[in-house]
Design an enzyme around this catalytic site. Sequence first.
Site, PDB file in Angstrom:
ATOM      1  CG  HIS A 111      24.610  39.518  51.474  1.00  0.00           C
ATOM      2  ND1 HIS A 111      24.287  39.357  50.252  1.00  0.00           N
ATOM      3  CD2 HIS A 111      24.864  41.102  51.701  1.00  0.00           C
ATOM      4  CE1 HIS A 111      24.224  40.887  49.916  1.00  0.00           C
ATOM      5  NE2 HIS A 111      23.827  42.039  50.940  1.00  0.00           N
TER       6      HIS A 111
ATOM      7  CB  ALA B 200      80.131  62.918  41.047  1.00  0.00           C
TER       8      ALA B 200
ATOM      9  CG  ASP C 199      20.131  40.106  50.504  1.00  0.00           C
ATOM     10  OD1 ASP C 199      20.111  39.276  50.238  1.00  0.00           O
ATOM     11  OD2 ASP C 199      20.209  41.017  49.809  1.00  0.00           O
TER      12      ASP C 199
ATOM     13  CB  CYS D 232      88.425  55.007  47.086  1.00  0.00           C
ATOM     14  SG  CYS D 232      87.831  52.455  46.284  1.00  0.00           S
TER      15      CYS D 232
END
Length: 927
Positions: A136, A620, A172, A732
Amino acid sequence: MHLWGTTQIYTIIQLIHIIKYYKILFYFKKMKIAVIGQSLFGQEVYKELRKEGHNIVGVFTIPDKDGKADPLATEAEKDGVAVFKFPRWRVKGQAIPEVVDQYKATGAELNVLPFCSQFIPMEVIDHPQHGSIIYHPSLLPRHRGASAINWTLIHGDKKGGFTVFWADDGLDTGPILLQRECDVEPDDTVNTIYKRFLFPEGVKGTVEAVRLIAEGKAPRITQPQEGATYECIQKKDNSKIDWNQPAEAIHNWIRGNDKVPGAWAKVDGQKVTFYGSTLVNNGTAAKGEPLEIPGASRPGIVTKAGLVLFGNDGKTLMVKNLQFEDGKMIAAAQYFRSGSSAAVELTEEEKTFSILTNVSQIEDSTDFFKSGAASMDVVRLVEEVKLRASHCQLQNEDVYMNTTFQDFIQMCVRKLRGEDDEEELVVDYVSKNINNMTIKMPHQLFINGEFVDAEGGKTYQTINPTDGTAICDVSLAQIQDVDKAVAAAKEAFEEGEWGKMNPRDRGRLIYKLADLMEEHQEELATIEAIDSGAVYTLALKTHVGMSIQTFRYFAGWCDKIQGSTIPINQARPNRNLTFTKREPIGVCAIVIPWNYPLMMLAWKTAACLTAGNTVVLKPAQVTPLTALKFAELAAKGGDSKGNPQSDRNEPPPPGALVGQRLSDHPDVRKLGFTGSTEIGKHIMKSCAVSNVKKVSLELGGKSPLIIFSDCDMDKAVRMGMSSVFFNKGENCIAAGRLFVEDTIHDQFVKKVVEEVKKMKIGDPLDRSTDHGPQNHKAHLDKLVEYCQTGVKEGATLICGGKQVQRPGFFFEPTLFTDVQDHMYIAKEESFGPVMIISKFKSGDVDDVLRRANDTEYGLASGVFTRDISKALYVSERLNAGTVFVNTYNKTDVASPFGGFKQSGFGKDLGQEALNEYLKTKAVTIEY
């Protein structure tokens, strides 16, 4: 005293093991079992019981439906097990004697009912020696009845699970044998909790229950009365939505009835069923078209993502799909456009596209479900289409949304043509006729797959450095916009198709994006030239060209990200398996500089997306336009299965405001930054204080280039010029300081001056231009001040050092000599076209290395010499992330890029870049 010998002790130990073995066999006997039930669940329980060695003496299941046997019956018949297909067991409440007799004849010792929709009489339930056990799908005594899973969700239970119990004459109510529980997720449906836990663990639990019975260890725990509930079977007529309740209760009702029987409400006079509910809590107002729903506290809103609904508490939920009374299902986002699609005219080849070859006659109007199809037929249809047309990747939802033959074929053909009915991206372009073409530039924020205005409609002007004029107004992001972008990225990662996509499909989309960039490379290069001042030819080759290469390189990595297996000490007598998984981090923020706007975007975003993350990008403020054009291409490069458009969010920023919010945001788990060391330190601190988010930093540099007297002079001059003046010095890894051996110093300087005089300064769109304008006015002013400082400190200005007298932000290529180690220009980078030359004594290699390394930066470096031993010696001792030997600026997408010391940490490019956007999980299994 009797002494026992070793042989006797060993014999006794053997005897003990034999006794234990037969004791186990005695308790764990193989039983005669009758399996009573149906479905795939019943089939799996049956298969596992046979694997355990039990004798299945009979399978009792439902009759064939439309000529098709139940999966349980099919499996049992294949094994030669007796199968009984009784239409009923009782008549007017009384057991049918003939049926009961056939059952008793099997001699079953135990009945197992994994899933059974029939009423089984007590004459059968109580007959076997061990009785009957039933599976169940709830934690009894809660949710007794046939709709237990539905009510677990409807009541909003935080815990769910299943029970195996001893059958009695109640509903049940029998004693509990075994229970297992699981967490119920907020957006679980009947389908998800069943597939995740109730099915796989339920099969194991049922088989374990049988094992306990066989061993004589099965408990019988009386069910308590406290907490017991019984709910009715959920059917269509009692699943109508009550709108007068909180959003969470409405959500629970919809998911508790998804897919059967389906929660419904009246909309526009017809019964509409709602599927795919999720709670919405991102703090942003939904944008879309209102939809009046009778009884609801507020109209729903049809958005791009679905239908937003409101509870009486003002909170929201969203449903993904809607189904009408005629059975047709649509995406909720398509509600107002569901009838607008024009029919596709099929080609002769497409007319041969055949499916359902076992059906003799099909009309255009033939409805799949009205013809008797069920959910299993949906799976079979989808798989048959995949088999016959591998490029037509369907989902089960596609069948539900196209139930007639004509609609289904039209949908399949559209997918094969790549013409899925996706909502068209709306872009408010700024257009300019320039560079012999018309460029079309988006100028709004790009959030959650659409271009939108900033909060409060705020804008700013982005400037063309060639003449100082405004290019256009660009939306200026606010804190609220950042929060929206992060929320969208989080949802895309956790709930969207991008987060669920398999790696190979992800790679396919990234390849597609690279192809789109290549198609638009001239337009991208033109935008880069007018927004950043990059010379067009350089922008085309490097800014854009390397960006395309980067996406293609990382696209190939998507399905090659893998972990490893690791041998560890075994937990004897058991064994262990330990392996690692490489997983995406989640929402990543990327903050890029203005010198290479598109290329810096590509270097970080490609690796980030390849790893499976979602992105919030801050370009930027002075160079936003290529990033926004890229966002447009990313949106157009996606498809219905998920795309980067929902996973990339770009708010052009008021620098510090947006960057700070991204550093602080608790839902951002990684931040990649390229920029100044000063800002990098601040970001690192904020990321640590906020939520210890992962960080990678590519920061400032003062890269030394050492030129020995035994170099190839012409090449050293040529590459030395490039090391400084490439991209106007806004680079850079630019050589911030050249050390030239004294015996060739004057010759080198003379040749450099000759070459500088040949450089053409001018419009970056002019194909003959060598040197364009600096990026923006503030940077130009800093260069002027930098050179003035050099002169004041006593360095010799050979040429340049001033702004060019013309409109725009042009600066003369500049050359300083006699630069001493203590000078400002010897220590700090100019980030411009300024060559700084210092002498070093002939043959004094170690001293020049000391001077070259006497800096807090360590991004790049270089050496020119014909002596390979000297080159290797110097390259080993230069303290920088990259060393160039007899070349410079030679970066490649496959080679890692990053610095040491205060130039930052972490890598862009190459396989190592993926590590920045992945986390490693170790999994250890004992077996």
